[in-house]
Design a protein around this motif. Structure first.
Motif, PDB file in Angstrom:
ATOM      1  N   MET A  12      10.149  17.100   7.168  1.00  0.00           N
ATOM      2  CA  MET A  12       9.632  15.991   6.356  1.00  0.00           C
ATOM      3  C   MET A  12       8.123  15.849   6.571  1.00  0.00           C
ATOM      4  N   ALA A  13       7.380  16.083   5.527  1.00  0.00           N
ATOM      5  CA  ALA A  13       5.922  15.957   5.641  1.00  0.00           C
ATOM      6  C   ALA A  13       5.554  14.487   5.853  1.00  0.00           C
ATOM      7  N   ALA A  14       4.481  14.303   6.631  1.00  0.00           N
ATOM      8  CA  ALA A  14       4.011  12.920   6.822  1.00  0.00           C
ATOM      9  C   ALA A  14       3.588  12.357   5.475  1.00  0.00           C
ATOM     10  N   ASP A  15       3.553  11.059   5.394  1.00  0.00           N
ATOM     11  CA  ASP A  15       3.166  10.393   4.150  1.00  0.00           C
ATOM     12  C   ASP A  15       1.741  10.766   3.747  1.00  0.00           C
ATOM     13  N   LEU A  16       1.624  11.367   2.574  1.00  0.00           N
ATOM     14  CA  LEU A  16       0.313  11.811   2.102  1.00  0.00           C
ATOM     15  C   LEU A  16      -0.685  10.675   2.014  1.00  0.00           C
ATOM     16  N   LEU A  17      -0.193   9.530   1.560  1.00  0.00           N
ATOM     17  CA  LEU A  17      -1.111   8.418   1.304  1.00  0.00           C
ATOM     18  C   LEU A  17      -1.270   7.490   2.506  1.00  0.00           C
ATOM     19  N   GLY A  18      -0.564   7.793   3.576  1.00  0.00           N
ATOM     20  CA  GLY A  18      -0.603   6.915   4.752  1.00  0.00           C
ATOM     21  C   GLY A  18      -1.998   6.496   5.196  1.00  0.00           C
ATOM     22  N   PRO A  19      -2.854   7.447   5.534  1.00  0.00           N
ATOM     23  CA  PRO A  19      -4.182   7.070   6.027  1.00  0.00           C
ATOM     24  C   PRO A  19      -5.005   6.299   4.981  1.00  0.00           C
ATOM     25  N   LEU A  20      -4.851   6.668   3.709  1.00  0.00           N
ATOM     26  CA  LEU A  20      -5.580   5.941   2.661  1.00  0.00           C
ATOM     27  C   LEU A  20      -5.101   4.500   2.588  1.00  0.00           C
ATOM     28  N   LEU A  21      -3.796   4.326   2.585  1.00  0.00           N
ATOM     29  CA  LEU A  21      -3.268   2.967   2.500  1.00  0.00           C
ATOM     30  C   LEU A  21      -3.673   2.145   3.722  1.00  0.00           C
ATOM     31  N   ALA A  22      -3.662   2.782   4.877  1.00  0.00           N
ATOM     32  CA  ALA A  22      -4.091   2.072   6.084  1.00  0.00           C
ATOM     33  C   ALA A  22      -5.533   1.607   5.929  1.00  0.00           C
ATOM     34  N   LYS A  23      -6.344   2.490   5.403  1.00  0.00           N
ATOM     35  CA  LYS A  23      -7.767   2.172   5.217  1.00  0.00           C
ATOM     36  C   LYS A  23      -7.939   1.020   4.230  1.00  0.00           C
ATOM     37  N   LEU A  24      -7.228   1.090   3.093  1.00  0.00           N
ATOM     38  CA  LEU A  24      -7.357   0.029   2.090  1.00  0.00           C
ATOM     39  C   LEU A  24      -6.771  -1.280   2.595  1.00  0.00           C
ATOM     40  N   ARG A  25      -5.622  -1.199   3.232  1.00  0.00           N
ATOM     41  CA  ARG A  25      -4.951  -2.434   3.677  1.00  0.00           C
ATOM     42  C   ARG A  25      -5.708  -3.098   4.811  1.00  0.00           C
ATOM     43  N   ARG A  26      -6.553  -2.344   5.456  1.00  0.00           N
ATOM     44  CA  ARG A  26      -7.417  -2.945   6.462  1.00  0.00           C
ATOM     45  C   ARG A  26      -8.417  -3.895   5.800  1.00  0.00           C
ATOM     46  N   ARG A  27      -8.705  -3.626   4.509  1.00  0.00           N
ATOM     47  CA  ARG A  27      -9.722  -4.422   3.792  1.00  0.00           C
ATOM     48  C   ARG A  27      -9.158  -5.430   2.818  1.00  0.00           C
ATOM     49  N   ASP A  28      -7.939  -5.188   2.327  1.00  0.00           N
ATOM     50  CA  ASP A  28      -7.347  -6.098   1.349  1.00  0.00           C
ATOM     51  C   ASP A  28      -5.867  -5.746   1.211  1.00  0.00           C
ATOM     52  N   ASP A  29      -5.120  -6.625   0.552  1.00  0.00           N
ATOM     53  CA  ASP A  29      -3.717  -6.324   0.317  1.00  0.00           C
ATOM     54  C   ASP A  29      -3.588  -5.265  -0.772  1.00  0.00           C
ATOM     55  N   VAL A  30      -2.564  -4.448  -0.634  1.00  0.00           N
ATOM     56  CA  VAL A  30      -2.230  -3.488  -1.686  1.00  0.00           C
ATOM     57  C   VAL A  30      -0.773  -3.738  -2.040  1.00  0.00           C
ATOM     58  N   GLY A  31      -0.553  -4.204  -3.240  1.00  0.00           N
ATOM     59  CA  GLY A  31       0.805  -4.549  -3.657  1.00  0.00           C
ATOM     60  C   GLY A  31       1.698  -3.326  -3.818  1.00  0.00           C
ATOM     61  N   ALA A  32       3.006  -3.576  -3.847  1.00  0.00           N
ATOM     62  CA  ALA A  32       3.976  -2.479  -3.973  1.00  0.00           C
ATOM     63  C   ALA A  32       3.767  -1.733  -5.282  1.00  0.00           C
ATOM     64  N   GLU A  33       3.482  -2.497  -6.314  1.00  0.00           N
ATOM     65  CA  GLU A  33       3.294  -1.880  -7.616  1.00  0.00           C
ATOM     66  C   GLU A  33       2.032  -1.012  -7.622  1.00  0.00           C
ATOM     67  N   GLU A  34       1.015  -1.520  -6.965  1.00  0.00           N
ATOM     68  CA  GLU A  34      -0.224  -0.751  -6.868  1.00  0.00           C
ATOM     69  C   GLU A  34      -0.004   0.518  -6.062  1.00  0.00           C
ATOM     70  N   GLU A  35       0.727   0.363  -4.980  1.00  0.00           N
ATOM     71  CA  GLU A  35       1.017   1.545  -4.166  1.00  0.00           C
ATOM     72  C   GLU A  35       1.746   2.596  -5.000  1.00  0.00           C
ATOM     73  N   ALA A  36       2.694   2.118  -5.802  1.00  0.00           N
ATOM     74  CA  ALA A  36       3.458   3.037  -6.650  1.00  0.00           C
ATOM     75  C   ALA A  36       2.540   3.718  -7.664  1.00  0.00           C
ATOM     76  N   ALA A  37       1.632   2.946  -8.237  1.00  0.00           N
ATOM     77  CA  ALA A  37       0.707   3.509  -9.222  1.00  0.00           C
ATOM     78  C   ALA A  37      -0.141   4.605  -8.580  1.00  0.00           C
TER      79      ALA A  37
END
Lengths: 243, 243
Positions: B1-26
């Motif tokens: 199972m490959a690690a989550d491709l978007l993991g580090p990006l989401l961590a970076k963004l969520r450090r600065r603001d919320d990222v909704g589930a729908e946005e994450e999906a987009a």
DNA sequence: CGATTAATTGAAGGAGATCAATCCGGGTGG
DNA sequence: CCACCCGGATTGATCTCCTTCAATTAATCG
């Protein structure tokens, strides 16, 4: 009758892509009051929380940072048509200060208005985003200049850049333009000392490439000047294309 | 199972603001194929017209420019979670090249998908825009470093910055992290020569501030290191707030 | 016109570059 | 398993571009 506040900005954007009438209207309605600041005034201090961004309408502005020993580094010199702190819209606090290098006029853009644009005008947002990306490109070229070009080339490069940017804004004549900066300003923008800037300017003048005196820059030999600077305008992204 | 491709990006963004589930999906649905490149490979050459942008998933990447005399200047070193050429979405052609400093894995984002985001997800666009503004802030700090900090401080500053950025991406331990760069890379990022970088690294090591050896950086005294660099993390914009 | 700020020039010093070896670690092929 | 190779790291010696320090001159402005 005041000149069109958005003129230089629209010229800059339209040089890169079309701006529809509706988009232009949206931009105009996002603009708030106009403010003036005297030469030398610090307009935004690093770290302050912002609720509006500013478009430079008239004059010259610098983004800069200071170090503890009193050393200053200018990250970018702004010309009319530039947003000086559009990035404050999303960063909320600037990581640098902003100062007027001359008497300036600014058009204020409250952040609510910008937010509304992001919700209703996708293409216009892309253009605003683009405008901040162009600043970024200018800053990258500055990194190259300061990191790897010798002093004479750094100064030559800065002059080449400002000439083209002012021309896009409709503010430069035939290889001649107003540049009301001091040699200290140029030193702070190029990472040099004013003394050395003075010597290099003399050299450029004696070699017949450039005269910078009394707030007027005259390029006597564009070819040799841009060669000396290894100047390549690609980074200014002047092509017109759909964005 | 490959690690989550978007993991580090989401961590970076969520450090600065919320990222909704729908946005994450987009965001996920905008991601296309994954590609790998070997160490040293030039991934994007300056000036080429792009139709997709790349997210760095794993490894280290440099944005750089060269001058005619073979001198190289790195504008920014990217860590996982960074878009290496999101600006290509609107600029269309990069004004710099991009090279893999290690073996890297990239997630491709076709521009049509990004355009769709600008049309349907205003807040997500603001976050993507923000991400390019954070790069811009990093580049401004580099201008300050190269323009005004002495060699030892430049290197110290770079290490401080990379440590914090890697920590945000979840890739740094307690003042210790993998940094598989050569001294030449550091020289190109700081505007110095490799010989001088070597001397300054020795000094920092002998003074007990930092060890950089075999691709591992160890910070022995954060306080003294960040003092030496005049490092102030404000420019990394780490606060969480609505954007 | 004094007074202040910017530009200019000279002399000396220094941070970092350049030139040139040597060392070191790890791959690799015989 | 070891001699060889090769890129990177390290060190020394020397040079130079730019800084620093210090005046002097020119320009600007109440």
């Amino acid at each position: 009758m005041a000149a069109d506040l958005l003129g230089p900005l629209l010229a800059k954007l339209r040089r890169r892509d079309d701006v529809g009438a509706e988009e232009e209207a949206a931009l105009r309605s996002a603009a708030g009051e106009t403010r003036e600041f005297g030469a030398g005034r610090t307009i935004v201090r690093s770290g302050i929380v912002l609720s509006q961004s500013m478009l430079l309408v008239d004059g010259f502005i610098a983004r800069y940072k200071d170090l503890s020993e009193g050393q200053r580094q200018i990250m970018e010199i702004h010309v009319p048509g530039d947003f000086t702190d559009l990035h404050g819209f999303l960063l909320k606090r600037l990581d640098h200060s902003i100062a007027a290098m001359t008497r300036v006029r600014m058009a204020m853009f409250p952040h609510e208005g910008l937010e509304r644009i992001t919700e209703r005008h996708p293409h216009l947002v892309r253009l605003l985003w683009l405008s901040s990306l162009m600043d970024s490109a200018i800053q990258r070229e500055r990194i190259l200049s300061i990191g790897r070009r010798p002093a004479r080339a750094r100064i030559a490069h800065l002059i080449c850049e400002l000439y083209l940017r002012l021309e896009v804004a409709g503010l430069a004549g035939e290889h001649r333009f107003e540049l009301p900066l001091t040699q200290l300003d140029i030193a702070d923008a190029t990472g040099l000392t004013p003394v050395h800037v003075n010597r290099m300017l003399r050299e450029l003048r004696e070699q017949g490439l450039l005269t910078f005196r009394g707030g007027i820059a005259e390029i006597h030999d564009w070819q040799r000047l841009s060669d000396a600077a290894e100047f390549d305008a690609d980074y200014l992204h002047l092509e017109h294309r759909p964005r």
